[in-house]
Design an enzyme around this catalytic site. Sequence first.
Site, PDB file in Angstrom:
ATOM      1  CD  GLU A  91      54.044  34.768  40.149  1.00 33.98           C
ATOM      2  OE1 GLU A  91      53.279  33.697  41.444  1.00 33.98           O
ATOM      3  OE2 GLU A  91      53.465  34.856  40.092  1.00 33.98           O
ATOM      4  CG  HIS A 137      50.595  36.854  41.399  1.00 33.70           C
ATOM      5  ND1 HIS A 137      50.362  36.104  40.832  1.00 33.70           N
ATOM      6  CD2 HIS A 137      49.899  37.689  40.776  1.00 33.70           C
ATOM      7  CE1 HIS A 137      49.244  36.933  39.425  1.00 33.70           C
ATOM      8  NE2 HIS A 137      49.263  38.152  40.064  1.00 33.70           N
ATOM      9  CB  CYS A 178      46.396  35.095  40.524  1.00 34.77           C
ATOM     10  SG  CYS A 178      45.274  36.967  40.760  1.00 34.77           S
TER      11      CYS A 178
HETATM   12  N1  GLN Z   1      42.207  37.964  36.244  1.00 30.21           N
HETATM   13  C1  GLN Z   1      42.139  37.758  37.656  1.00 30.21           C
HETATM   14  C2  GLN Z   1      41.093  39.384  38.358  1.00 30.21           C
HETATM   15  O1  GLN Z   1      41.864  39.931  38.092  1.00 30.21           O
HETATM   16  C3  GLN Z   1      43.579  37.396  37.398  1.00 30.21           C
HETATM   17  C4  GLN Z   1      44.661  38.284  37.341  1.00 30.21           C
HETATM   18  C5  GLN Z   1      45.559  37.635  37.855  1.00 30.21           C
HETATM   19  O2  GLN Z   1      45.568  36.250  37.944  1.00 30.21           O
HETATM   20  N2  GLN Z   1      46.343  38.344  38.340  1.00 30.21           N
HETATM   21  O3  GLN Z   1      41.640  38.627  39.212  1.00 30.21           O
END
Ligand code: GLN
Length: 553
Positions: free
Chosen positions: A532, A530, A399
């Site tokens: 995970e 994600h 992410c």
């Molecule tokens: N801050 C970034 C976004 O909002 C990544 C979010 C995250 O890593 N869950 O896109």
Amino acid sequence: MAKKTTPRKGAVKKTKYIFVVGGVMSGVGKGITTSSIGKILQSRGFSVTALKIDPYINVDAGTMNPTEHGEVFVLSDGDECDQDMGNYERFLGVTLSRDNYMTTGRVYQSVINRERNLEYKGKCVEVVPHIPMEVIDRIKRAAKQAEADIAMIEIGGTIGEYQNILFLEAARMLKNMHPEDVFFVLVSYLPTPSKIGEMKTKPTQYATRTLNGAGIQPDIIVARADRDLDEKRKEKLALFCSVRKEDVISAPDVDSVYHIPLNFEEQNLSTILLKKMNLRPRQKDLKDWKGFVSRVEESQKTVDIAVVGKYFKTGDYVLSDAYLSVIESLKYAAYALKRKPVLHWIDSEEYETNPSSLRELKKYAGVLIPGGFGSRGIEGKIEAIRFCRENGIPYFGICYGMQLMVIEYARNACGIADAHTTEVNPKTQNPVIDIMPEQKKNLRDKNYGATMRLGTYEAVLKNATIARKAYKQKEIIERHRHRYEVNPEYIARVEEAGLIFSGTSPDHRLMEIAELPASEHPFFVGSQFHPEFLSSPLHPHPLFVEFLKACVK
Ligand code: GLN
């Protein structure tokens, strides 16, 4: 007319409900106990679901700081919830829904909405019984939706505190409605003060009394302690807490939480519970689980992974809970390769104040940067990514870790020196990472709760890429939680310089996976989603496994 559904083959006639409550102190492992009991009952051929009740006013965990509350876990339907939901999914191998998670805020919100819609038909709406009734409705709905024979319900917090009283009241009322179908497990802590040298049962006796005061008698006491419970302690708890001696389960600290279902079974817990629930015991099947546990034990050769992040410090302590699912996923992948993972927590700000310490990254077999938000430690993370890219160190970015990887590449490989994300620098001339168009209004209206791009979305993979090789299929479904994305205007330039977007949304608008070709770097991969949240002991996630393969090479 309501559609008649035929019950699942082997289903029990009436759902059984097992509440798990905690005594003496927080952090005794209610979540793992709930998951483990669910696991052993599931292994007896019953379908099991699990619910978590969080006493917070927050409607979901999405607005809670991970250093205070731990990881924000995301379900397939996009619900942002407590990390225990992740434990349930991983232990039980099931997909849960937002019906399986409730907070005080969520419960009140729906009662108030119903009141506004005149659904209470002019009645006075009161804390009791309307709040507990809403809780009961939610529990029943979740059990029904999952077609569960047994629903495990964990009530957050500790017995005796103010915040969970209405949930205990709901549990008591449900027991009163279905005396044959509702059961209680008290997970309590037994300290052994070093100066006294004897394990003490009194705090647990008090916890049981307090629970009795809420009209609830535990059926099982899970006695958490730093060591095994002796017979004398079991007898004492039985006598003073009104349970049978065999209903006191010893739950000493263990190296691996995955051993706990097996510990419980050594004490016949599933058989004891099935008897209490009046369910006929079926064949036991914990073979796969045992296989996993012995793989954990056999994995002796270590692999050192650095996790570079920021949510580690709470006072004098290092708290890795904020990244629980990432940690677990790294473990599953390592164990799949018969390696024991050793994780090293690195605060990225260190690389900003002290760039020469970047060299330490050479000590590690691989580096992972997990999800995150905001500006703290960003430049340090970008430097760490650069170091991994230039030195051939396997890198996995999740992410934010992927977004920063694209920024690093744009800056240092495409010559766009001021490339940035508008999350950190809204005025940047080169917004390589930018807010998604549909997210702009949310931020303008300060509409933060549950408004990110959340839950599962499909992606398609490019042939002959690391991602495609890892997944062994072309189409994938993954869980998301973000507001920003790779800016489409920069894709061509970044790709010309060599980075590949190997996974995209089916309409090719959103970049979901970025990587360098395997010929150039052993593993330089980032995912906008994600992974995970979809990894479990018995099904380690393909991207984590591929990362670990590169690490052990
Ligand atoms: N801050 C970034 C976004 O909002 C990544 C979010 C995250 O890593 N869950 O896109």
